[in-house]
Scaffold this motif. Structure first.
Motif, PDB file in Angstrom:
ATOM      1  N   HIS A  97       0.841  -1.201   0.000  1.00  0.00           N
ATOM      2  CA  HIS A  97       0.000   0.000   0.000  1.00  0.00           C
ATOM      3  C   HIS A  97       0.876   1.250   0.000  1.00  0.00           C
ATOM      4  CE1 HIS A  97      -4.176  -1.396   0.489  1.00  0.00           C
ATOM      5  NE2 HIS A  97      -3.630  -2.437   1.098  1.00  0.00           N
ATOM      6  N   THR A  98       2.142   1.099   0.420  1.00  0.00           N
ATOM      7  CA  THR A  98       3.033   2.255   0.518  1.00  0.00           C
ATOM      8  C   THR A  98       4.107   2.274  -0.572  1.00  0.00           C
ATOM      9  OG1 THR A  98       4.531   1.119   2.054  1.00  0.00           O
ATOM     10  CG2 THR A  98       2.690   2.357   3.009  1.00  0.00           C
ATOM     11  N   ARG A  99       4.418   1.130  -1.140  1.00  0.00           N
ATOM     12  CA  ARG A  99       5.409   1.062  -2.217  1.00  0.00           C
ATOM     13  C   ARG A  99       5.238  -0.243  -2.985  1.00  0.00           C
ATOM     14  NH1 ARG A  99       9.156  -2.732  -1.279  1.00  0.00           N
ATOM     15  NH2 ARG A  99       9.983  -3.137   0.789  1.00  0.00           N
ATOM     16  N   HIS A 100       5.783  -0.274  -4.192  1.00  0.00           N
ATOM     17  CA  HIS A 100       5.761  -1.498  -4.991  1.00  0.00           C
ATOM     18  C   HIS A 100       6.803  -2.472  -4.442  1.00  0.00           C
ATOM     19  CE1 HIS A 100       3.138   0.527  -7.749  1.00  0.00           C
ATOM     20  NE2 HIS A 100       4.044   1.408  -8.103  1.00  0.00           N
ATOM     21  N   PRO A 101       6.698  -3.753  -4.789  1.00  0.00           N
ATOM     22  CA  PRO A 101       7.718  -4.712  -4.352  1.00  0.00           C
ATOM     23  C   PRO A 101       9.107  -4.328  -4.866  1.00  0.00           C
ATOM     24  CG  PRO A 101       5.802  -5.868  -5.219  1.00  0.00           C
ATOM     25  CD  PRO A 101       5.619  -4.414  -5.534  1.00  0.00           C
ATOM     26  N   TYR A 102      10.107  -4.499  -4.001  1.00  0.00           N
ATOM     27  CA  TYR A 102      11.518  -4.312  -4.340  1.00  0.00           C
ATOM     28  C   TYR A 102      12.109  -5.678  -4.666  1.00  0.00           C
ATOM     29  CZ  TYR A 102      11.732   0.539  -2.548  1.00  0.00           C
ATOM     30  OH  TYR A 102      11.565   1.875  -2.348  1.00  0.00           O
ATOM     31  N   PRO A 103      13.316  -5.736  -5.195  1.00  0.00           N
ATOM     32  CA  PRO A 103      13.921  -7.031  -5.542  1.00  0.00           C
ATOM     33  C   PRO A 103      13.903  -8.049  -4.413  1.00  0.00           C
ATOM     34  CG  PRO A 103      15.216  -5.281  -6.493  1.00  0.00           C
ATOM     35  CD  PRO A 103      14.179  -4.611  -5.616  1.00  0.00           C
ATOM     36  N   GLU A 104      14.152  -7.604  -3.198  1.00  0.00           N
ATOM     37  CA  GLU A 104      14.171  -8.547  -2.072  1.00  0.00           C
ATOM     38  C   GLU A 104      12.801  -9.132  -1.750  1.00  0.00           C
ATOM     39  OE1 GLU A 104      14.263  -4.315  -0.261  1.00  0.00           O
ATOM     40  OE2 GLU A 104      15.214  -5.346  -1.955  1.00  0.00           O
ATOM     41  N   ASN A 105      11.750  -8.563  -2.315  1.00  0.00           N
ATOM     42  CA  ASN A 105      10.389  -9.075  -2.107  1.00  0.00           C
ATOM     43  C   ASN A 105       9.938 -10.009  -3.225  1.00  0.00           C
ATOM     44  OD1 ASN A 105       9.877  -5.706  -1.362  1.00  0.00           O
ATOM     45  ND2 ASN A 105       9.928  -7.267   0.229  1.00  0.00           N
ATOM     46  N   ILE A 106      10.730 -10.133  -4.286  1.00  0.00           N
ATOM     47  CA  ILE A 106      10.311 -10.840  -5.501  1.00  0.00           C
ATOM     48  C   ILE A 106      10.862 -12.268  -5.511  1.00  0.00           C
ATOM     49  CG2 ILE A 106      10.453 -10.857  -8.029  1.00  0.00           C
ATOM     50  CD1 ILE A 106      10.767  -7.750  -7.829  1.00  0.00           C
ATOM     51  N   PHE A 107       9.954 -13.249  -5.681  1.00  0.00           N
ATOM     52  CA  PHE A 107      10.368 -14.642  -5.842  1.00  0.00           C
ATOM     53  C   PHE A 107      10.795 -14.904  -7.290  1.00  0.00           C
ATOM     54  CE2 PHE A 107       7.240 -15.195  -2.280  1.00  0.00           C
ATOM     55  CZ  PHE A 107       8.182 -15.472  -1.299  1.00  0.00           C
ATOM     56  N   TRP A 108       9.923 -14.531  -8.225  1.00  0.00           N
ATOM     57  CA  TRP A 108      10.280 -14.626  -9.646  1.00  0.00           C
ATOM     58  C   TRP A 108       9.304 -13.811 -10.470  1.00  0.00           C
ATOM     59  CZ3 TRP A 108       7.085 -18.789  -8.200  1.00  0.00           C
ATOM     60  CH2 TRP A 108       6.235 -19.347  -9.159  1.00  0.00           C
ATOM     61  N   LEU A 109       9.725 -13.512 -11.713  1.00  0.00           N
ATOM     62  CA  LEU A 109       8.927 -12.704 -12.633  1.00  0.00           C
ATOM     63  C   LEU A 109       8.647 -13.501 -13.894  1.00  0.00           C
ATOM     64  CD1 LEU A 109      10.876  -9.316 -12.378  1.00  0.00           C
ATOM     65  CD2 LEU A 109       8.787  -9.966 -11.160  1.00  0.00           C
ATOM     66  N   VAL A 110       7.479 -13.230 -14.505  1.00  0.00           N
ATOM     67  CA  VAL A 110       7.079 -13.905 -15.741  1.00  0.00           C
ATOM     68  C   VAL A 110       6.631 -12.845 -16.746  1.00  0.00           C
ATOM     69  CG1 VAL A 110       5.514 -15.587 -16.801  1.00  0.00           C
ATOM     70  CG2 VAL A 110       6.260 -15.909 -14.412  1.00  0.00           C
TER      71      VAL A 110
ATOM     72  N   ALA B 144      12.269 -20.726  -5.666  1.00  0.00           N
ATOM     73  CA  ALA B 144      11.735 -20.344  -4.352  1.00  0.00           C
ATOM     74  C   ALA B 144      10.752 -21.358  -3.783  1.00  0.00           C
ATOM     75  CB  ALA B 144      11.063 -18.972  -4.445  1.00  0.00           C
ATOM     76  N   PHE B 145      10.162 -22.178  -4.650  1.00  0.00           N
ATOM     77  CA  PHE B 145       9.158 -23.158  -4.216  1.00  0.00           C
ATOM     78  C   PHE B 145       9.435 -24.499  -4.884  1.00  0.00           C
ATOM     79  CE2 PHE B 145       7.222 -18.937  -4.152  1.00  0.00           C
ATOM     80  CZ  PHE B 145       6.846 -18.845  -2.818  1.00  0.00           C
ATOM     81  N   PRO B 146      10.471 -25.201  -4.455  1.00  0.00           N
ATOM     82  CA  PRO B 146      10.871 -26.448  -5.129  1.00  0.00           C
ATOM     83  C   PRO B 146       9.819 -27.552  -5.057  1.00  0.00           C
ATOM     84  CG  PRO B 146      12.152 -26.103  -3.128  1.00  0.00           C
ATOM     85  CD  PRO B 146      11.358 -24.858  -3.351  1.00  0.00           C
ATOM     86  N   ASP B 147       8.873 -27.463  -4.127  1.00  0.00           N
ATOM     87  CA  ASP B 147       7.830 -28.482  -4.015  1.00  0.00           C
ATOM     88  C   ASP B 147       6.619 -28.190  -4.894  1.00  0.00           C
ATOM     89  OD1 ASP B 147       9.401 -29.819  -2.169  1.00  0.00           O
ATOM     90  OD2 ASP B 147       8.472 -28.827  -0.447  1.00  0.00           O
TER      91      ASP B 147
END
Length: 193
Positions: free
Chosen positions: A95-108, A170-173
């Motif tokens: 609500h205060t900022r967009h995700p930063y790299p440290e918040n990102i698991f992966w991008l598509v 990030a989610f090997p299962d």
């Protein structure tokens, strides 16, 4: 005579958005440049929507799936809008900022007309930001390109898949059907594969 392009800072870009200067324009900030984004064709739009629904079902509350929303990459002066960003489920923070790299698991990214930009400029931008995993779904050639292990502005691991299954780092299962990423069935109605 050399022509020099002015680079925009994230703060400048945010100010332009706040004052409405970019209203009605579909743009993103990429490496300090404001870049026009091509309109999505029907296949691109529906397939990325179907995949978002599929990933939400698979991941549950482990991750938040954001569709065509900005992510902020401060070290590269970029605020791209990937088709899908799989991020930490920190709704109050977003609500205060967009995700930063440290918040990102992966991008598509889903690519048809944007394939060159997605495989070059965006790949390097995401690697520079240390995004651990980046997928490009090439709709024209029906290929999934998987980039992993960022190092010095590029990825050291690249894999191309047309069939089979894949698990994100990030989610090997979590097992994702490559077939469903290309519209092979209904990812909401089909049983988990």
């Amino acid at each position: 005579m050399t022509v020099t392009t002015a680079k925009w800072a994230l703060e400048d870009y945010h100010r332009m958005i706040e004052v409405g200067l970019l209203e009605g324009r579909h743009v993103e900030l990429l490496n300090g440049e404001i870049v026009e984004m091509p309109p999505e064709g029907p296949e691109h739009a529906q397939q990325s929507t179907d995949t978002a629904d599929y990933l939400r079902r698979l991941l549950g509350d482990q991750a938040l799936v954001r569709d065509a929303k900005p992510v902020t990459l401060p070290n590269s002066r970029s605020e791209p809008e990937p088709d899908l960003a799989l991020v930490q489920p920190l709704r109050a923070l977003y609500h205060t900022r967009h995700p930063y790299p440290e918040n990102i698991f992966w991008l598509v990214e889903y690519a048809n007309t944007s394939l060159n930009k997605d495989l070059d400029a965006k790949r390097k931008t995401y690697a520079w930001a240390e995004i651990q995993e980046y997928w490009v779904v090439d709709l024209k050639h029906r290929q999934l390109k998987v980039f992993r292990t960022p190092c010095e502005g590029d990825y050291t691991s690249e894999e191309t898949l047309t069939v089979g299954e894949i698990s994100p780092v990030a989610f090997p299962d979590v097992i994702i059907s490559v077939h469903l990423l290309f519209g092979g069935g209904n990812p909401v109605a089909d049983p988990l594969v």
